[in-house]
Design a protein around this motif. Structure first.
Motif, PDB file in Angstrom:
ATOM      1  N   GLY A 147      89.204   5.118 -14.065  1.00  0.00           N
ATOM      2  CA  GLY A 147      89.262   3.803 -13.445  1.00  0.00           C
ATOM      3  C   GLY A 147      88.266   3.682 -12.313  1.00  0.00           C
ATOM      4  N   GLU A 148      88.243   2.513 -11.711  1.00  0.00           N
ATOM      5  CA  GLU A 148      87.342   2.264 -10.583  1.00  0.00           C
ATOM      6  C   GLU A 148      88.030   1.305  -9.621  1.00  0.00           C
ATOM      7  OE1 GLU A 148      82.922   0.348  -9.711  1.00  0.00           O
ATOM      8  OE2 GLU A 148      83.343   1.267 -11.657  1.00  0.00           O
ATOM      9  N   VAL A 149      87.931   1.587  -8.343  1.00  0.00           N
ATOM     10  CA  VAL A 149      88.516   0.728  -7.325  1.00  0.00           C
ATOM     11  C   VAL A 149      87.434   0.317  -6.339  1.00  0.00           C
ATOM     12  CG1 VAL A 149      89.195   2.701  -5.872  1.00  0.00           C
ATOM     13  CG2 VAL A 149      90.370   0.485  -5.622  1.00  0.00           C
TER      14      VAL A 149
ATOM     15  N   MET B   5      91.241  -3.918  -0.723  1.00  0.00           N
ATOM     16  CA  MET B   5      91.019  -3.591  -2.134  1.00  0.00           C
ATOM     17  C   MET B   5      90.783  -4.887  -2.894  1.00  0.00           C
ATOM     18  SD  MET B   5      93.388  -1.443  -4.846  1.00  0.00           S
ATOM     19  CE  MET B   5      94.524  -2.799  -5.228  1.00  0.00           C
ATOM     20  N   THR B   6      89.568  -5.064  -3.393  1.00  0.00           N
ATOM     21  CA  THR B   6      89.222  -6.313  -4.057  1.00  0.00           C
ATOM     22  C   THR B   6      89.198  -6.203  -5.573  1.00  0.00           C
ATOM     23  OG1 THR B   6      86.874  -5.770  -3.743  1.00  0.00           O
ATOM     24  CG2 THR B   6      87.905  -7.189  -2.093  1.00  0.00           C
ATOM     25  N   MET B   7      89.215  -4.979  -6.105  1.00  0.00           N
ATOM     26  CA  MET B   7      89.193  -4.839  -7.556  1.00  0.00           C
ATOM     27  C   MET B   7      89.711  -3.471  -7.979  1.00  0.00           C
ATOM     28  SD  MET B   7      85.948  -5.307 -10.189  1.00  0.00           S
ATOM     29  CE  MET B   7      85.624  -6.939  -9.502  1.00  0.00           C
ATOM     30  N   LEU B   8      90.497  -3.466  -9.053  1.00  0.00           N
ATOM     31  CA  LEU B   8      90.976  -2.221  -9.652  1.00  0.00           C
ATOM     32  C   LEU B   8      90.864  -2.378 -11.156  1.00  0.00           C
ATOM     33  CD1 LEU B   8      92.351   0.575  -9.471  1.00  0.00           C
ATOM     34  CD2 LEU B   8      94.548  -0.604  -9.492  1.00  0.00           C
ATOM     35  N   THR B   9      89.972  -1.604 -11.760  1.00  0.00           N
ATOM     36  CA  THR B   9      89.781  -1.672 -13.208  1.00  0.00           C
ATOM     37  C   THR B   9      90.005  -0.286 -13.802  1.00  0.00           C
ATOM     38  OG1 THR B   9      87.396  -1.232 -12.995  1.00  0.00           O
ATOM     39  CG2 THR B   9      88.096  -3.540 -13.015  1.00  0.00           C
ATOM     40  N   HIS B  10      90.263  -0.259 -15.120  1.00  0.00           N
ATOM     41  CA  HIS B  10      90.493   1.036 -15.756  1.00  0.00           C
ATOM     42  C   HIS B  10      90.211   0.967 -17.243  1.00  0.00           C
ATOM     43  CE1 HIS B  10      94.313  -0.444 -17.475  1.00  0.00           C
ATOM     44  NE2 HIS B  10      94.500  -1.028 -16.297  1.00  0.00           N
ATOM     45  N   SER B  11      90.000   2.117 -17.839  1.00  0.00           N
ATOM     46  CA  SER B  11      89.750   2.200 -19.276  1.00  0.00           C
ATOM     47  C   SER B  11      91.031   1.874 -20.038  1.00  0.00           C
ATOM     48  CB  SER B  11      89.260   3.607 -19.647  1.00  0.00           C
ATOM     49  OG  SER B  11      90.234   4.584 -19.293  1.00  0.00           O
ATOM     50  N   ASP B  12      90.894   1.475 -21.304  1.00  0.00           N
ATOM     51  CA  ASP B  12      92.049   1.096 -22.116  1.00  0.00           C
ATOM     52  C   ASP B  12      93.031   2.251 -22.305  1.00  0.00           C
ATOM     53  OD1 ASP B  12      91.030  -1.460 -22.378  1.00  0.00           O
ATOM     54  OD2 ASP B  12      90.045  -1.040 -24.293  1.00  0.00           O
ATOM     55  N   ASP B  13      92.491   3.471 -22.271  1.00  0.00           N
ATOM     56  CA  ASP B  13      93.368   4.619 -22.525  1.00  0.00           C
ATOM     57  C   ASP B  13      93.930   5.259 -21.259  1.00  0.00           C
ATOM     58  OD1 ASP B  13      90.993   5.670 -21.565  1.00  0.00           O
ATOM     59  OD2 ASP B  13      91.054   7.427 -22.884  1.00  0.00           O
ATOM     60  N   MET B  14      93.701   4.596 -20.104  1.00  0.00           N
ATOM     61  CA  MET B  14      94.153   5.222 -18.867  1.00  0.00           C
ATOM     62  C   MET B  14      95.678   5.265 -18.785  1.00  0.00           C
ATOM     63  SD  MET B  14      93.263   4.512 -14.828  1.00  0.00           S
ATOM     64  CE  MET B  14      94.682   3.589 -14.266  1.00  0.00           C
ATOM     65  N   GLU B  15      96.191   6.412 -18.356  1.00  0.00           N
ATOM     66  CA  GLU B  15      97.608   6.573 -18.081  1.00  0.00           C
ATOM     67  C   GLU B  15      97.740   7.032 -16.640  1.00  0.00           C
ATOM     68  OE1 GLU B  15      99.315   9.244 -20.907  1.00  0.00           O
ATOM     69  OE2 GLU B  15      98.787   8.008 -22.650  1.00  0.00           O
ATOM     70  N   ALA B  16      98.640   6.408 -15.919  1.00  0.00           N
ATOM     71  CA  ALA B  16      98.788   6.726 -14.498  1.00  0.00           C
ATOM     72  C   ALA B  16     100.197   6.387 -14.034  1.00  0.00           C
ATOM     73  CB  ALA B  16      97.762   5.954 -13.666  1.00  0.00           C
ATOM     74  N   VAL B  17     100.536   6.939 -12.898  1.00  0.00           N
ATOM     75  CA  VAL B  17     101.832   6.664 -12.278  1.00  0.00           C
ATOM     76  C   VAL B  17     101.564   6.082 -10.898  1.00  0.00           C
ATOM     77  CG1 VAL B  17     104.017   7.633 -11.500  1.00  0.00           C
ATOM     78  CG2 VAL B  17     102.886   8.599 -13.513  1.00  0.00           C
ATOM     79  N   ALA B  18     102.226   4.962 -10.600  1.00  0.00           N
ATOM     80  CA  ALA B  18     102.026   4.295  -9.318  1.00  0.00           C
ATOM     81  C   ALA B  18     103.285   4.366  -8.472  1.00  0.00           C
ATOM     82  CB  ALA B  18     101.634   2.836  -9.532  1.00  0.00           C
ATOM     83  N   LEU B  19     103.092   4.610  -7.184  1.00  0.00           N
ATOM     84  CA  LEU B  19     104.192   4.537  -6.236  1.00  0.00           C
ATOM     85  C   LEU B  19     103.710   3.741  -5.029  1.00  0.00           C
ATOM     86  CD1 LEU B  19     106.994   6.887  -5.516  1.00  0.00           C
ATOM     87  CD2 LEU B  19     105.773   6.007  -3.519  1.00  0.00           C
ATOM     88  N   ILE B  20     104.428   2.650  -4.739  1.00  0.00           N
ATOM     89  CA  ILE B  20     104.071   1.772  -3.628  1.00  0.00           C
ATOM     90  C   ILE B  20     105.199   1.812  -2.601  1.00  0.00           C
ATOM     91  CG2 ILE B  20     103.535  -0.596  -2.938  1.00  0.00           C
ATOM     92  CD1 ILE B  20     102.648  -1.089  -5.871  1.00  0.00           C
TER      93      ILE B  20
END
Length: 277
Positions: free
Chosen positions: A37-39, A62-77
């Motif tokens: 991905g790219e931020v 943070m103005t943009m967050l993009t990622h590949s179609d196959d990206m897998e990730a875990v988010a914690l906010i």
């Protein structure tokens, strides 16, 4: 959530939740296990991939967050202030947070990834237990474990020299002052040195040793996201914004915006308008 309503923590493997759940005052932790991905953060772009994570403590930058179609990730906010409140006095914390603003990507070893994913999952399992009598303490202790596991990976990346407790407190107090929004009116190193009862040279040396950055860098770091937020508000004229930020002249205001945003105030405002087809 009654007395616990101020603690809003989101845990998800669905990346789309980031945009819908990330608010000002939050801190985003996104651990990528597959793909890339790219931020865009603080006007700069950072790429990240599998076995790395990004930590975003200033969502407004943070103005943009993009990622590949196959990206897998875990988010914690989680609320940034809530996380800060869990930390005992620690010399790494303040410098580490500043450093993550300059580069939010942390490479992870297999051990790092396993531990942090475990931390995320355990928080995810317990965040719904708001009826627990000691909910804040429970979630806080689990969040502290997560933060120290992240610190471990981050410190391995580029942790600087140690610093005395007194000087660490000095830098912490400076950053706390900057975070209140005082930068709208005060952007002079001498002003903050006077408030902290040290000389500008001494303050500069300590900040440089602790963070690798200048005091002016930290001042701009807190000013620019705030300035962008005001420029994004169409109800405010450019003259009003210049006055609110106490720029002495229109030309100085224009130079400052152009230096930090790459456009004059008028050009920046124009770039916000939808392009006519």
């Amino acid at each position: 959530m009654d007395s616990h309503s101020d603690i809003t923590i989101t845990y998800s493997t669905d990346i789309s939740v980031v945009e819908s759940n990330l608010n000002r005052g939050d801190c985003l932790h996104l651990l990528c296990t597959k793909g890339q991905g790219e931020v865009t953060y603080g006007e700069r772009s950072f790429g990240f991939g599998a076995h790395s994570m990004i930590v975003i403590s200033k969502p407004g930058a943070m103005t943009m967050l993009t990622h590949s179609d196959d990206m897998e990730a875990v988010a914690l906010i989680a609320p940034l202030q809530f996380l800060y409140n869990q930390l005992p006095p620690n010399h790494f914390g303040i410098g580490g947070c500043i450093d993550l603003w300059d580069n939010p990507v942390i490479p992870l070893t297999e051990d790092d990834e396993e531990k942090i994913l475990g931390d995320f999952a355990r928080l995810g399992e317990r965040i719904g237990e708001t009826s627990h009598v000691f909910y804040k303490e429970l979630i806080g202790s689990m969040a502290l474990t997560m933060v120290y596991d992240i610190f471990q990976a981050h410190a391995r990346r580029d942790h600087g020299d140690s610093i005395s407790e007194r000087n660490a407190d000095l830098v912490s107090r400076l950053v706390n002052m900057l975070s209140t929004g005082m930068v709208k009116e005060y952007r002079d190193v001498g002003y903050y040195a006077e408030q902290l009862h040290v000389s500008p040279k001494y303050l500069g040396n300590i900040v440089k040793k602790q963070t690798g950055r200048s005091v002016m860098h930290l001042i701009d770091q807190h000013t620019v996201p705030l300035l962008r937020e005001y420029l994004n508000n169409p109800k405010l004229s450019l003259t009003q914004i210049a006055d609110m930020f106490h720029f002495n002249t229109t030309s100085y205001f224009t130079r400052y915006v152009q230096k930090h945003l790459g456009k004059t105030p008028s050009e920046y405002r124009a770039s916000l308008q939808p392009k006519k087809k």
